[in-house]
Scaffold this motif. Structure first.
Motif, mmCIF file in Angstrom:
data_model
loop_
_atom_site.group_PDB
_atom_site.id
_atom_site.type_symbol
_atom_site.label_atom_id
_atom_site.label_comp_id
_atom_site.label_asym_id
_atom_site.label_seq_id
_atom_site.Cartn_x
_atom_site.Cartn_y
_atom_site.Cartn_z
ATOM 1 N N PRO A 18 0.838 -1.199 0.000
ATOM 2 C CA PRO A 18 0.000 0.000 0.000
ATOM 3 C C PRO A 18 0.874 1.250 0.000
ATOM 4 O O PRO A 18 2.056 1.203 0.352
ATOM 5 C CB PRO A 18 -0.798 -0.115 1.309
ATOM 6 N N GLN A 19 0.291 2.354 -0.381
ATOM 7 C CA GLN A 19 1.016 3.617 -0.384
ATOM 8 C C GLN A 19 1.583 3.932 0.999
ATOM 9 O O GLN A 19 0.864 3.889 1.997
ATOM 10 C CB GLN A 19 0.080 4.748 -0.826
ATOM 11 N N ASP B 57 -2.940 -3.841 1.344
ATOM 12 C CA ASP B 57 -3.580 -3.369 0.120
ATOM 13 C C ASP B 57 -4.699 -4.315 -0.308
ATOM 14 O O ASP B 57 -4.874 -4.634 -1.490
ATOM 15 C CB ASP B 57 -2.550 -3.238 -1.005
ATOM 16 N N ALA C 155 -6.422 -2.697 4.251
ATOM 17 C CA ALA C 155 -5.963 -1.754 3.226
ATOM 18 C C ALA C 155 -4.623 -1.151 3.597
ATOM 19 O O ALA C 155 -3.729 -1.020 2.754
ATOM 20 C CB ALA C 155 -7.012 -0.662 3.026
#
Length: 519
Positions: free
Chosen positions: A337-338, A512, A508
């Protein structure tokens, strides 16, 4: 050819990271400037949360631990050479494992090679540059220089890290020049050893318990009789000029006499080596200004050094590796994930700051002077209180470190390592530590219905899912990261009554993953 990851340094931290990456499907290249493994025993054991972490990678027994789960020290320990009575605690967080650093490195090296890591000896990094896509590394090997490229470079190359220096990362902190430390393996007369306790009985001084440092007005002494090996002695002297030239056993004996005011006759080391005989002037406490600069990452002593650098620094660095490995692998595989890799600096800086605090506190309490002696007397009184002992035990073990998992009003387990539960599952009885050895995300559903496990079945390619039962479960369901820290937990008995917002957020944030819906 562009490598996924190059690791600078084949010490314990670099080798641990190599194994963590390999478990995640990344084959790292480890570069070590030495032509063979180091025989220097900078640390002599593992203390605190790192011990059960070794168990969670199947390394505890390989390092000499007895079969089964590690058991905490619930008896006697030390803080700044003051007695720490761990029997006052309901459950001690302090784990101890005596293992000299060369032996630890050998086990970790074998493990990394088994998992497919590559190690190149006599490979010295002489230049580093990076662009948007990769890091370019100049490596001197056998008089020739080769140029390698990697998507990421990790500096696990010690306190004098070439990677950190060549990358221009600042290393602010404090240097100390008052103390001289000497360390030596040496034999002693068996008559000095109490056969019941293993303590040294020193005429003119008294009893010195094994592995528990003492402080005098002139310095300190530690005595470490590792089973099957020559005993290890270590002294610290304050404000006294050190001799010049190579360290000798006679110098070590004189240092002991100076510190104790009583003599212990030392003989040369025997049996299997390596045998320590060294002198160190001063010390440092430093933490890198950043643990990551784009595609260059620091771990272990390259990122932080402590005034008591041996054991505490090693414990900190090994857990750096477990925190970094799965995040870096996810980034390389396009599954991160970012901002996931940024959390390495955020989280491990918290742990480093706590380690610095306890290290500097111990250094201050061990210093000479009547004012320090008075402060120690007050501190010793405080250490008769169970609540104070708990706080200090949590500090030295690292169990007081909590990561921010981004969950508002989190469950008490969130942000800490998962408890090592005994679980009855469809596949048989197992421990959480045994389920964690593949270093994968893990959902533990401890409910009767198994509704959490069922709801996460669509993520089975990304998350290992276990439905099991245990006595007195600490939660109904837990989501564990690969480093076994709890990312989410709930006490709700089934999916329908749970607040799924935190679960969706954790899936998340860390993996992700697609949002989960109620069954």
């Amino acid at each position: 050819m562009t490598h996924d990851v190059i690791i600078a340094g084949a010490g314990p931290v670099g080798l641990m990271l190599a194994s963590e990456l390999a478990l995640a499907g990344i084959r790292p290249l480890v570069l070590e400037r030495l032509t063979e493994p180091s025989s220097e025993a900078k640390a002599n054991g593992l203390v605190g949360q790192v011990v059960p972490m070794m168990d969670r990678r199947g390394l505890y027994e390989r390092l000499g631990g007895p079969p089964g789960r590690p058991q905490p020290n619930s008896a006697y320990f030390m803080f700044a050479a003051l007695p720490l009575d761990l029997s006052l605690l309901e459950r001690s967080p302090v784990y101890n494992m005596a293992v000299p650093q060369p032996e630890l490195a050998a086990v970790l090296r074998d493990r990394a090679l088994e998992l497919g890591a590559e190690i190149r000896w006599g490979a010295e990094i002489t230049g580093i540059s990076q662009d948007e896509d990769a890091v370019t590394v100049d490596v001197s090997t056998a008089g020739e220089t080769v140029r390698l490229r990697a998507r990421y470079l990790v500096g696990a190359d010690g306190g004098h890290s070439v990677v950190r220096k060549r990358s221009g990362i600042d290393f602010p902190g404090v240097s100390y020049d008052r103390a001289t430390t000497r360390t030596a393996h040496a034999t002693i007369s068996p008559d000095l050893v109490d056969p019941a306790t293993g303590a040294l009985r020193v005429p003119g001084y008294g009893e010195i318990r094994p592995f528990l440092p003492i402080r005098t007005e002139r310095g300190g002494l530690a005595y470490a009789p590792f089973p099957g090996r020559t005993p290890l002695f270590s002294t610290t002297e304050w404000d006294r000029p050190a001799q010049e030239g190579p360290m000798t056993l006679a110098e070590m004996q004189a240092s002991i006499a100076y510190v104790l005011g009583a003599e212990i006759e030392l003989g040369p080391a025997t049996g299997p080596g390596p045998h320590a005989l060294r002198r160190q002037l001063g010390g440092n406490t430093r933490v890198a200004a950043q643990f990551r600069d784009r595609r260059v990452v620091l771990a272990g002593d390259a990122a932080h050094v402590l005034v008591f650098g041996g054991g505490p620094g090693l414990n900190l660095g090994l857990q750096d590796a477990m925190n970094l490995g799965w995040k870096l692998a996810a980034e390389i595989k396009g599954q991160a994930p970012q901002g996931l890799l940024d959390t390495y600096d955020t989280e491990r800086r918290i742990a480093a700051d706590r380690a610095v605090a306890q290290s500097q506190t111990q250094a201050a309490l061990l210093a000479p002077g009547a004012d320090i002696t008075a402060m120690r007397a007050v501190f010793a009184e405080l250490l008769t209180d169970a609540a104070t002992v708990q706080r200090i035990a949590d500090l030295i073990s690292g169990s007081d470190v909590r990561y921010d998992m981004g969950v508002p009003d989190p469950h008490p387990l969130v942000g800490a390592p998962a408890p090592d539960l005994d679980l009855d599952t469809a596949a048989g009885r197992s421990r959480v530590a045994e389920l964690s050895r593949a270093a994968q995300p893990l959902l533990l559903d401890l409910t009767v219905t198994g509704s959490f496990a069922e709801a996460l079945r669509p993520y089975a390619d990304r998350i290992e899912i276990v439905h099991g039962r245990t006595e007195d479960p600490p939660a109904a369901a837990l989501l564990l990261r690969p480093d076994t820290y709890v990312a989410w937990a709930t006490d709700a008995p089934n999916l329908d009554t749970a607040d799924l917002g935190g679960l969706r957020s954790a899936l998340a944030r860390w993996f992700d993953a697609v949002p989960v819906t109620a069954a």
